[in-house]
Design a protein around this motif. Structure first.
Motif, PDB file in Angstrom:
ATOM      1  N   MET A  96      43.512  38.260  58.669  1.00 15.89           N
ATOM      2  CA  MET A  96      43.588  38.986  57.334  1.00 15.89           C
ATOM      3  C   MET A  96      43.360  37.921  56.189  1.00 15.89           C
ATOM      4  O   MET A  96      43.739  36.529  56.375  1.00 15.89           O
ATOM      5  CB  MET A  96      45.044  39.580  57.154  1.00 15.89           C
ATOM      6  CG  MET A  96      45.221  40.261  56.036  1.00 15.89           C
ATOM      7  SD  MET A  96      47.059  40.736  55.735  1.00 15.89           S
ATOM      8  CE  MET A  96      46.641  42.680  55.676  1.00 15.89           C
ATOM      9  N   ALA A  97      42.718  38.248  55.122  1.00  8.91           N
ATOM     10  CA  ALA A  97      42.262  37.343  54.075  1.00  8.91           C
ATOM     11  C   ALA A  97      43.504  37.022  53.364  1.00  8.91           C
ATOM     12  O   ALA A  97      44.540  37.763  53.176  1.00  8.91           O
ATOM     13  CB  ALA A  97      41.403  38.029  53.120  1.00  8.91           C
ATOM     14  N   ASP A  98      43.566  35.748  52.732  1.00 14.77           N
ATOM     15  CA  ASP A  98      44.503  35.387  52.002  1.00 14.77           C
ATOM     16  C   ASP A  98      44.361  35.961  50.389  1.00 14.77           C
ATOM     17  O   ASP A  98      43.454  35.657  49.619  1.00 14.77           O
ATOM     18  CB  ASP A  98      44.441  33.892  51.717  1.00 14.77           C
ATOM     19  CG  ASP A  98      45.630  33.146  50.624  1.00 14.77           C
ATOM     20  OD1 ASP A  98      46.432  33.832  50.208  1.00 14.77           O
ATOM     21  OD2 ASP A  98      45.428  31.989  50.307  1.00 14.77           O
ATOM     22  N   ARG A  99      45.366  36.766  50.102  1.00 11.76           N
ATOM     23  CA  ARG A  99      45.278  37.456  48.692  1.00 11.76           C
ATOM     24  C   ARG A  99      46.178  36.876  47.630  1.00 11.76           C
ATOM     25  O   ARG A  99      46.405  37.532  46.680  1.00 11.76           O
ATOM     26  CB  ARG A  99      45.505  39.086  48.914  1.00 11.76           C
ATOM     27  CG  ARG A  99      44.700  39.828  49.985  1.00 11.76           C
ATOM     28  CD  ARG A  99      43.350  39.841  49.648  1.00 11.76           C
ATOM     29  NE  ARG A  99      42.627  40.528  50.541  1.00 11.76           N
ATOM     30  CZ  ARG A  99      41.356  40.878  50.545  1.00 11.76           C
ATOM     31  NH1 ARG A  99      40.365  40.207  49.541  1.00 11.76           N
ATOM     32  NH2 ARG A  99      40.905  41.773  51.354  1.00 11.76           N
ATOM     33  N   THR A 100      46.791  35.821  47.923  1.00 13.36           N
ATOM     34  CA  THR A 100      47.736  35.042  46.834  1.00 13.36           C
ATOM     35  C   THR A 100      47.246  34.983  45.478  1.00 13.36           C
ATOM     36  O   THR A 100      47.910  34.894  44.837  1.00 13.36           O
ATOM     37  CB  THR A 100      48.392  34.019  47.470  1.00 13.36           C
ATOM     38  OG1 THR A 100      47.285  33.056  47.752  1.00 13.36           O
ATOM     39  CG2 THR A 100      49.235  34.110  48.747  1.00 13.36           C
ATOM     40  N   ASN A 101      45.834  34.791  45.378  1.00 13.78           N
ATOM     41  CA  ASN A 101      45.092  34.558  44.022  1.00 13.78           C
ATOM     42  C   ASN A 101      44.301  35.853  43.555  1.00 13.78           C
ATOM     43  O   ASN A 101      43.664  35.411  43.056  1.00 13.78           O
ATOM     44  CB  ASN A 101      44.465  33.361  44.140  1.00 13.78           C
ATOM     45  CG  ASN A 101      45.306  32.135  44.391  1.00 13.78           C
ATOM     46  OD1 ASN A 101      46.323  31.866  43.763  1.00 13.78           O
ATOM     47  ND2 ASN A 101      44.999  31.094  45.331  1.00 13.78           N
ATOM     48  N   GLN A 102      44.597  36.739  44.211  1.00 11.15           N
ATOM     49  CA  GLN A 102      43.554  38.003  43.956  1.00 11.15           C
ATOM     50  C   GLN A 102      44.318  39.380  43.461  1.00 11.15           C
ATOM     51  O   GLN A 102      45.741  39.341  43.525  1.00 11.15           O
ATOM     52  CB  GLN A 102      42.875  38.617  45.089  1.00 11.15           C
ATOM     53  CG  GLN A 102      42.073  37.478  45.516  1.00 11.15           C
ATOM     54  CD  GLN A 102      41.238  37.858  47.058  1.00 11.15           C
ATOM     55  OE1 GLN A 102      41.451  39.134  47.604  1.00 11.15           O
ATOM     56  NE2 GLN A 102      40.132  36.883  47.469  1.00 11.15           N
ATOM     57  N   TRP A 148      39.199  44.405  45.396  1.00  9.45           N
ATOM     58  CA  TRP A 148      40.069  43.183  45.263  1.00  9.45           C
ATOM     59  C   TRP A 148      39.192  42.131  44.350  1.00  9.45           C
ATOM     60  O   TRP A 148      38.035  42.322  44.470  1.00  9.45           O
ATOM     61  CB  TRP A 148      40.237  42.253  46.618  1.00  9.45           C
ATOM     62  CG  TRP A 148      41.302  42.839  47.396  1.00  9.45           C
ATOM     63  CD1 TRP A 148      41.034  43.580  48.533  1.00  9.45           C
ATOM     64  CD2 TRP A 148      42.646  42.820  47.490  1.00  9.45           C
ATOM     65  NE1 TRP A 148      42.118  43.888  49.298  1.00  9.45           N
ATOM     66  CE2 TRP A 148      43.191  43.358  48.503  1.00  9.45           C
ATOM     67  CE3 TRP A 148      43.618  42.003  46.392  1.00  9.45           C
ATOM     68  CZ2 TRP A 148      44.684  43.220  48.569  1.00  9.45           C
ATOM     69  CZ3 TRP A 148      44.898  42.071  46.604  1.00  9.45           C
ATOM     70  CH2 TRP A 148      45.488  42.471  47.724  1.00  9.45           C
ATOM     71  N   SER A 149      39.911  41.483  43.344  1.00 11.39           N
ATOM     72  CA  SER A 149      39.449  40.678  42.285  1.00 11.39           C
ATOM     73  C   SER A 149      39.958  39.157  42.479  1.00 11.39           C
ATOM     74  O   SER A 149      41.455  39.480  42.515  1.00 11.39           O
ATOM     75  CB  SER A 149      39.333  41.324  41.206  1.00 11.39           C
ATOM     76  OG  SER A 149      38.796  40.521  40.180  1.00 11.39           O
ATOM     77  N   ASP A 150      39.392  38.351  42.011  1.00  8.76           N
ATOM     78  CA  ASP A 150      39.679  37.021  42.081  1.00  8.76           C
ATOM     79  C   ASP A 150      39.815  36.712  40.589  1.00  8.76           C
ATOM     80  O   ASP A 150      39.670  35.648  40.029  1.00  8.76           O
ATOM     81  CB  ASP A 150      39.276  35.838  43.086  1.00  8.76           C
ATOM     82  CG  ASP A 150      37.749  35.687  42.533  1.00  8.76           C
ATOM     83  OD1 ASP A 150      37.176  36.272  41.571  1.00  8.76           O
ATOM     84  OD2 ASP A 150      37.127  34.901  43.305  1.00  8.76           O
TER      85      ASP A 150
END
Length: 93
Positions: free
Chosen positions: A1-7, A49-51
């Protein structure tokens, strides 16, 4: 699973207009302001999702119907009362 902490999640309407944005690091975003009982078709909204600079591909939000103003929880069933020293303990399903 992708790291979404900054998205964060972004919701677009079917015309491609950005409508809602979630909090950074959150895995949910709310679609609000719709009338009670409104039926929304799959693809009326899209999510990505967006960064803050780049965005993932947009994906259709599944169909849903906004709760009716008359929607309320089912009535309690199997209600019991168990006496205590100063009253009762009431349980229900």
């Amino acid at each position: 699973m992708a790291d979404r902490t900054n998205q964060h999640l972004v919701i677009y309407d079917k015309s491609g207009t950005k409508k809602f944005e979630g909090e950074v690091g959150a895995t949910t975003v709310a679609i609000t302001g719709l009338e009670a009982g409104t039926a929304v078709a799959e693809g009326d909204y899209q999510i990505a999702w967006s960064d803050g600079t780049n965005e993932s591909d947009k994906v259709d939000v599944p169909a849903f119907t906004v709760n009716s103003a008359e929607t309320k929880p089912e009535a309690a069933t199997n209600v019991t009362a168990s006496p205590t020293d100063d009253g009762t303990k009431v349980t229900a399903e």
